[in-house]
Scaffold this motif. Structure first.
Motif, short mmCIF file in Angstrom:
data_model
loop_
_atom_site.label_atom_id
_atom_site.label_comp_id
_atom_site.label_asym_id
_atom_site.label_seq_id
_atom_site.Cartn_x
_atom_site.Cartn_y
_atom_site.Cartn_z
N VAL A 93 0.72 -1.19 0.01
CA VAL A 93 -0.06 0.02 -0.02
C VAL A 93 1.09 1.06 -0.20
O VAL A 93 1.77 1.13 0.88
N LEU A 94 0.57 1.94 -1.05
CA LEU A 94 1.36 3.34 -1.09
C LEU A 94 0.55 4.61 -0.84
O LEU A 94 -0.76 4.41 -1.35
N LYS A 95 0.79 5.63 -0.38
CA LYS A 95 0.24 6.99 -0.27
C LYS A 95 1.17 7.96 -1.20
O LYS A 95 2.33 8.08 -0.93
N CYS A 96 0.50 8.26 -2.00
CA CYS A 96 1.11 9.27 -3.02
C CYS A 96 0.43 10.96 -3.13
O CYS A 96 -0.78 10.95 -3.08
N THR A 97 1.42 11.80 -2.56
CA THR A 97 0.99 12.95 -2.45
C THR A 97 1.45 13.85 -3.68
O THR A 97 2.74 14.01 -4.02
N PHE A 98 0.81 14.76 -4.22
CA PHE A 98 0.96 15.66 -5.32
C PHE A 98 0.79 16.96 -4.87
O PHE A 98 -0.60 17.44 -5.03
N ASN A 133 1.76 -2.31 -11.48
CA ASN A 133 1.17 -3.92 -11.14
C ASN A 133 -0.30 -3.96 -11.10
O ASN A 133 -0.68 -2.43 -10.74
N PRO A 134 -1.14 -5.04 -11.32
CA PRO A 134 -2.50 -4.99 -11.14
C PRO A 134 -2.83 -4.19 -9.60
O PRO A 134 -1.90 -4.51 -8.47
N HIS A 135 -3.74 -3.32 -9.63
CA HIS A 135 -3.83 -2.61 -8.35
C HIS A 135 -5.26 -1.85 -8.19
O HIS A 135 -6.04 -1.97 -9.02
N VAL A 136 -5.50 -1.47 -7.11
CA VAL A 136 -6.67 -0.81 -6.64
C VAL A 136 -6.11 0.66 -6.12
O VAL A 136 -5.47 0.47 -5.22
N GLY A 137 -6.74 1.90 -6.38
CA GLY A 137 -6.50 3.20 -5.94
C GLY A 137 -7.62 3.69 -5.46
O GLY A 137 -9.03 3.39 -5.75
N TYR A 138 -7.46 4.69 -4.42
CA TYR A 138 -8.54 5.46 -3.68
C TYR A 138 -8.24 6.72 -3.74
O TYR A 138 -6.72 7.15 -3.05
N PRO A 173 -12.31 13.34 -8.39
CA PRO A 173 -13.00 13.68 -7.35
C PRO A 173 -12.46 12.96 -6.04
O PRO A 173 -11.78 11.90 -5.99
N THR A 174 -12.49 13.71 -4.93
CA THR A 174 -12.34 12.68 -3.64
C THR A 174 -13.21 11.75 -3.26
O THR A 174 -14.26 11.95 -3.83
N GLY A 175 -12.62 10.87 -2.94
CA GLY A 175 -13.61 9.48 -2.67
C GLY A 175 -13.56 8.47 -3.81
O GLY A 175 -14.13 7.30 -3.91
N LEU A 232 -4.14 6.75 -2.18
CA LEU A 232 -3.85 5.29 -1.95
C LEU A 232 -3.62 4.44 -3.19
O LEU A 232 -4.64 4.37 -3.82
N ILE A 233 -2.68 3.70 -3.27
CA ILE A 233 -2.43 2.64 -4.21
C ILE A 233 -2.17 1.34 -3.55
O ILE A 233 -1.25 1.18 -2.82
N MET A 234 -2.96 0.49 -3.90
CA MET A 234 -2.95 -0.86 -3.11
C MET A 234 -2.71 -2.12 -4.21
O MET A 234 -3.48 -2.21 -5.04
N GLU A 235 -1.38 -2.58 -4.22
CA GLU A 235 -0.89 -3.54 -5.41
C GLU A 235 -0.85 -4.73 -4.82
O GLU A 235 -0.62 -5.08 -3.79
N TYR A 236 -1.43 -5.67 -5.83
CA TYR A 236 -1.45 -7.18 -5.38
C TYR A 236 -0.06 -7.50 -5.71
O TYR A 236 0.47 -7.32 -6.71
N LYS A 237 0.15 -8.72 -4.69
CA LYS A 237 1.65 -9.39 -5.09
C LYS A 237 1.37 -10.79 -5.71
O LYS A 237 0.22 -11.48 -5.52
#
Length: 125
Positions: free
Chosen positions: A51-56, A68-73, A94-96, A120-125
């Motif tokens: 799980v990554l938290k990316c801030t821009f 890689n395959p992932h889910v983001g929020y 949009p937020t959410g 948030l980026i959640m990558e499957y391994k």
């Protein structure tokens, strides 16, 4: 002669194993940053998930990288210029907002808005 043959066989097997790995010339989202600065941090990393938290901040992007395959929020949305295999476009995220990809993808993004955006980026391994 047998020694040369054995060496060639070991060499070919090594090439075969190395070709099975995911070879991507691009950095992953954690390795990629913006102008030498990191934009993502690891929140969790285990054998099943990273799980990554990316801030821009405004004017900050994410250099071309692969996912890689992932889910983001989207924790905090914003306006971005995105470049991928389909071209370049501007989007208001949009937020959410939740997104997902079930294959390896690549893109480059730039925050062209006036506010800081966080994902948030959640990558499957």
């Amino acid at each position: 002669m047998k020694q040369k043959l054995a060496f060639k066989l070991v060499f070919l097997i090594a090439i075969g194993f190395s070709s099975c790995k995911n070879k991507n010339a691009l950095p992953d989202p954690l390795e990629a940053g913006w102008k030498g600065n990191a934009v993502c941090e690891v929140l969790e990393d285990n054998k099943e998930l990273r799980v990554l938290k990316c801030t821009f901040e405004p004017g900050v992007g994410h250099e071309k990288h692969y996912h890689n395959p992932h889910v983001g929020y989207t924790l905090v949305g914003g306006k971005f210029r995105i470049t991928d295999h389909t071209g370049t476009r501007e989007v208001n995220v949009p937020t959410g907002y939740t997104f997902s990809k079930d294959s390896i993808t690549s893109h480059e993004v730039l925050n062209i808005g006036e506010t800081t955006s966080v994902y948030l980026i959640m990558e499957y391994k």
